[in-house]
Design a protein around this motif. Structure first.
Motif, PDB file in Angstrom:
ATOM      1  N   LEU A 129       0.832  -1.172   0.088  1.00  0.00           N
ATOM      2  CA  LEU A 129      -0.031   0.113   0.014  1.00  0.00           C
ATOM      3  C   LEU A 129       0.969   1.185  -0.081  1.00  0.00           C
ATOM      4  O   LEU A 129       1.941   1.427   0.939  1.00  0.00           O
ATOM      5  CB  LEU A 129      -0.845   0.001   1.391  1.00  0.00           C
ATOM      6  CG  LEU A 129      -1.436   1.336   1.470  1.00  0.00           C
ATOM      7  CD1 LEU A 129      -2.662   1.780   0.315  1.00  0.00           C
ATOM      8  CD2 LEU A 129      -2.411   1.576   2.885  1.00  0.00           C
ATOM      9  N   ALA A 130       0.765   2.234  -1.328  1.00  0.00           N
ATOM     10  CA  ALA A 130       1.644   3.311  -1.097  1.00  0.00           C
ATOM     11  C   ALA A 130       0.858   4.499  -0.980  1.00  0.00           C
ATOM     12  O   ALA A 130      -0.345   4.700  -1.527  1.00  0.00           O
ATOM     13  CB  ALA A 130       2.418   3.341  -2.633  1.00  0.00           C
ATOM     14  N   ILE A 131       1.502   5.553  -0.246  1.00  0.00           N
ATOM     15  CA  ILE A 131       0.851   6.906  -0.001  1.00  0.00           C
ATOM     16  C   ILE A 131       1.861   7.794  -0.672  1.00  0.00           C
ATOM     17  O   ILE A 131       2.992   8.011  -0.476  1.00  0.00           O
ATOM     18  CB  ILE A 131       0.785   6.931   1.420  1.00  0.00           C
ATOM     19  CG1 ILE A 131      -0.214   5.928   1.863  1.00  0.00           C
ATOM     20  CG2 ILE A 131       0.127   8.400   1.632  1.00  0.00           C
ATOM     21  CD1 ILE A 131      -0.326   5.683   3.483  1.00  0.00           C
ATOM     22  N   GLU A 132       1.369   8.999  -1.458  1.00  0.00           N
ATOM     23  CA  GLU A 132       2.114   9.870  -1.762  1.00  0.00           C
ATOM     24  C   GLU A 132       1.659  11.203  -1.795  1.00  0.00           C
ATOM     25  O   GLU A 132       0.285  11.656  -1.728  1.00  0.00           O
ATOM     26  CB  GLU A 132       2.388   9.723  -3.548  1.00  0.00           C
ATOM     27  CG  GLU A 132       2.243  10.853  -4.213  1.00  0.00           C
ATOM     28  CD  GLU A 132       3.870  11.612  -3.966  1.00  0.00           C
ATOM     29  OE1 GLU A 132       4.919  10.934  -3.741  1.00  0.00           O
ATOM     30  OE2 GLU A 132       3.766  12.879  -4.055  1.00  0.00           O
ATOM     31  N   SER A 133       2.139  12.363  -1.045  1.00  0.00           N
ATOM     32  CA  SER A 133       1.817  13.567  -0.896  1.00  0.00           C
ATOM     33  C   SER A 133       2.845  14.642  -0.695  1.00  0.00           C
ATOM     34  O   SER A 133       2.641  15.708  -0.044  1.00  0.00           O
ATOM     35  CB  SER A 133       1.060  13.702   0.670  1.00  0.00           C
ATOM     36  OG  SER A 133       1.872  13.639   1.592  1.00  0.00           O
ATOM     37  N   GLU A 156      -0.921  16.711  -5.314  1.00  0.00           N
ATOM     38  CA  GLU A 156      -1.649  15.372  -5.460  1.00  0.00           C
ATOM     39  C   GLU A 156      -1.560  14.636  -4.023  1.00  0.00           C
ATOM     40  O   GLU A 156      -0.405  14.180  -3.643  1.00  0.00           O
ATOM     41  CB  GLU A 156      -1.002  14.992  -6.609  1.00  0.00           C
ATOM     42  CG  GLU A 156      -1.632  14.990  -7.603  1.00  0.00           C
ATOM     43  CD  GLU A 156      -0.978  15.819  -8.698  1.00  0.00           C
ATOM     44  OE1 GLU A 156       0.135  16.191  -8.538  1.00  0.00           O
ATOM     45  OE2 GLU A 156      -1.825  16.598  -9.518  1.00  0.00           O
ATOM     46  N   THR A 157      -2.663  14.393  -3.541  1.00  0.00           N
ATOM     47  CA  THR A 157      -3.138  13.301  -2.570  1.00  0.00           C
ATOM     48  C   THR A 157      -3.201  11.979  -3.004  1.00  0.00           C
ATOM     49  O   THR A 157      -4.320  11.851  -3.898  1.00  0.00           O
ATOM     50  CB  THR A 157      -4.265  13.394  -1.706  1.00  0.00           C
ATOM     51  OG1 THR A 157      -4.218  15.067  -1.339  1.00  0.00           O
ATOM     52  CG2 THR A 157      -4.042  12.994  -0.254  1.00  0.00           C
ATOM     53  N   ALA A 158      -2.517  11.096  -2.788  1.00  0.00           N
ATOM     54  CA  ALA A 158      -2.511   9.927  -3.784  1.00  0.00           C
ATOM     55  C   ALA A 158      -2.468   8.546  -3.035  1.00  0.00           C
ATOM     56  O   ALA A 158      -1.376   8.656  -1.863  1.00  0.00           O
ATOM     57  CB  ALA A 158      -1.588   9.595  -5.020  1.00  0.00           C
ATOM     58  N   ALA A 159      -3.013   7.567  -3.080  1.00  0.00           N
ATOM     59  CA  ALA A 159      -2.798   6.239  -2.651  1.00  0.00           C
ATOM     60  C   ALA A 159      -2.914   5.096  -3.551  1.00  0.00           C
ATOM     61  O   ALA A 159      -3.733   5.257  -4.691  1.00  0.00           O
ATOM     62  CB  ALA A 159      -3.484   5.921  -1.459  1.00  0.00           C
ATOM     63  N   ASN A 217      -4.943   2.764  -7.880  1.00  0.00           N
ATOM     64  CA  ASN A 217      -4.349   3.954  -8.273  1.00  0.00           C
ATOM     65  C   ASN A 217      -5.157   5.302  -7.982  1.00  0.00           C
ATOM     66  O   ASN A 217      -5.935   5.747  -8.942  1.00  0.00           O
ATOM     67  CB  ASN A 217      -3.619   4.155  -9.406  1.00  0.00           C
ATOM     68  CG  ASN A 217      -2.678   5.320  -9.807  1.00  0.00           C
ATOM     69  OD1 ASN A 217      -1.934   5.662  -8.715  1.00  0.00           O
ATOM     70  ND2 ASN A 217      -2.445   5.546 -10.945  1.00  0.00           N
ATOM     71  N   VAL A 218      -5.284   5.540  -6.880  1.00  0.00           N
ATOM     72  CA  VAL A 218      -6.053   6.794  -6.448  1.00  0.00           C
ATOM     73  C   VAL A 218      -5.595   8.396  -6.239  1.00  0.00           C
ATOM     74  O   VAL A 218      -4.659   8.040  -5.564  1.00  0.00           O
ATOM     75  CB  VAL A 218      -7.084   6.467  -5.379  1.00  0.00           C
ATOM     76  CG1 VAL A 218      -8.152   7.635  -4.899  1.00  0.00           C
ATOM     77  CG2 VAL A 218      -7.781   5.208  -5.304  1.00  0.00           C
ATOM     78  N   ILE A 219      -6.011   9.129  -7.166  1.00  0.00           N
ATOM     79  CA  ILE A 219      -5.318  10.350  -7.081  1.00  0.00           C
ATOM     80  C   ILE A 219      -6.447  11.617  -6.871  1.00  0.00           C
ATOM     81  O   ILE A 219      -7.184  11.598  -7.576  1.00  0.00           O
ATOM     82  CB  ILE A 219      -4.444  10.748  -8.485  1.00  0.00           C
ATOM     83  CG1 ILE A 219      -3.411   9.663  -8.644  1.00  0.00           C
ATOM     84  CG2 ILE A 219      -3.848  12.149  -8.228  1.00  0.00           C
ATOM     85  CD1 ILE A 219      -2.827   9.818 -10.026  1.00  0.00           C
ATOM     86  N   VAL A 250      -8.615   8.876   0.595  1.00  0.00           N
ATOM     87  CA  VAL A 250      -7.912   8.376  -0.720  1.00  0.00           C
ATOM     88  C   VAL A 250      -7.585   6.856  -0.221  1.00  0.00           C
ATOM     89  O   VAL A 250      -7.530   6.083  -1.126  1.00  0.00           O
ATOM     90  CB  VAL A 250      -6.643   9.423  -1.127  1.00  0.00           C
ATOM     91  CG1 VAL A 250      -5.732   8.909  -1.984  1.00  0.00           C
ATOM     92  CG2 VAL A 250      -7.531  10.552  -1.803  1.00  0.00           C
ATOM     93  N   ILE A 251      -6.942   6.838   0.980  1.00  0.00           N
ATOM     94  CA  ILE A 251      -6.383   5.573   1.147  1.00  0.00           C
ATOM     95  C   ILE A 251      -7.371   4.405   1.384  1.00  0.00           C
ATOM     96  O   ILE A 251      -7.213   3.364   1.033  1.00  0.00           O
ATOM     97  CB  ILE A 251      -5.502   5.647   2.671  1.00  0.00           C
ATOM     98  CG1 ILE A 251      -4.226   6.635   2.432  1.00  0.00           C
ATOM     99  CG2 ILE A 251      -5.164   4.304   3.165  1.00  0.00           C
ATOM    100  CD1 ILE A 251      -3.702   6.979   3.784  1.00  0.00           C
TER     101      ILE A 251
END
Ligand code: KG4
Ligand code: ZN
Length: 339
Positions: A6-10, A14-17, A29-31, A60-61
């Motif tokens: 499970l990956a998280i990017e902020s 962009e808030t993404a998981a 792939n949720v953005i 998003v997660i």
């Protein structure tokens, strides 16, 4: 046995998981893009970005896990971008990842955002393997990176001043196209002549793989001022096409030369600017001439996303990288740096 990350990017706006299996298969792939919010101000406002991340990150997660079709028990590790980026924005993702790792008793793996951009190339090219050369060009970074192995990255060249995406954004603003400028210049350039105006191409004698875009940016601004002073109406599409071609020529020449000098037979593109249609086409043509295989991610994996963090996170995870709950955001984390 498959490994699910499970990956998280902020790191920016962009808030993404995402959930990624075995570093190659994207299950979700949720953005959530904040771009409309920042457009009002002509660029990313860090404070607004952090607040919006706080508001959106849990949702998003949740969506990423539910869309993956997996249960929490199936998730092997939590990967999160911990740098480089905006410190307040990074902290939101890092805090969320730490909370989940603690509550669900999962290993935590911190990932470098730029290495994530590079590894996005793995998603749609199952046969792609290091070593290869990668030109990473985004809004904040322009680096030529020698990817020695799945988690060994060496910077070969870098920009001396502006990042390529930054130059696109500044020139777009100057000709009244608005933010973000890259996609707008890309589109308008198709109606213009790339040879209409002879803008400079900067090549560094002492560092053959480095870039500089500030001279080009000034040349464009001078050209626009000159036209204004002489009351000549300039052709926006020609300016866009000629500027874009100057960027493309330098990025391509340096990348192809670096790939050959390092004995690579593969060149890849990554980062927001890798979406540029003319850059892709020009690089593909030059790579073919030079006998290099050429890869780039699809648009959705060029902009900031969490799937790329899931790929890089997977290769870190199987290499034994683990972070503790003291993991912190590192806004100026370098490529290849391990903390
Ligand atoms: O990688 P990215 O989404 O965010 C950062 O980590 O910076 O890159 C955003 C940058 C912006 O400067 C944007 O103008 C540029 O990538 N960009 C493009 C294109 N699409 C996005 N530049 C040129 N052509 C495009 N089609
Ligand atoms: Zn990015």
């Amino acid at each position: 046995m498959s490994i699910n990350i499970l990956a998280i990017e902020s790191s920016c706006d962009e808030t993404a998981a995402a959930v990624v299996t075995d570093g190659r298969v994207v299950r979700s792939n949720v953005i959530y893009s904040q771009i409309d919010l920042h457009t009002l101000y002509g660029g990313v406002v860090p404070e607004i970005a952090s607040r919006k991340h706080v508001e959106k990150v849990n949702q998003v997660i949740k969506s990423a896990v539910s869309e993956s079709g997996l249960d929490w028990e199936d998730i092997d590790a939590i990967a999160v971008t911990y740098g480089p980026g905006l410190v307040g924005a990074l902290l939101v993702g890092v805090s969320a990842a730490k909370a989940i790792a603690y509550a669900k008793k999962k290993p935590l793996v911190g990932v470098n955002h730029i290495e994530g951009h590079i590894m996005a190339n793995m998603i749609e090219h199952p046969d792609l393997k290091p070593p290869f050369m990668c030109m990473v060009a985004s809004g904040g970074h322009s680096h030529l990176v020698y990817v020695k192995n799945y988690n060994e990255f060496e910077i070969v060249g870098r920009t001396r001043d502006d990042a390529a995406g930054e130059a696109f954004d500044k020139v777009a603003r100057a000709i009244g196209l608005g933010y973000p400028g890259g996609p707008k210049i890309d589109k308008l350039a198709k109606e213009g002549n790339p040879e209409a105006i002879a803008f400079p191409r900067a090549y560094m004698e002492d560092a053959p793989y480095d870039f500089s875009f500030s001279g080009l940016k000034s040349a464009v601004l001078n050209y626009l001022n000159g036209c204004e002073m002489k009351h000549i109406e300039y052709n926006k599409a020609d300016v866009a096409a000629s500027f874009q071609q100057a960027v493309i020529d330098v990025l391509t020449d340096n990348s192809v030369r670096a790939a050959k000098d390092y004995g690579c037979n593969i060149l890849t593109l990554a980062g927001g600017v890798a979406s540029n249609t003319s850059l892709r086409a020009h690089m593909a043509k030059c790579c073919e001439k030079a006998g290099l295989a050429f890869f780039h991610p699809s648009g959705i994996y060029c902009t900031d996303n969490a799937a790329m963090i899931g790929v890089a996170g997977y290769y870190e995870y199987i290499n034994g990288t683990r972070h503790g709950l003291d993991l912190n955001a590192v806004p100026n984390l370098k490529i290849g740096e391990k903390r």
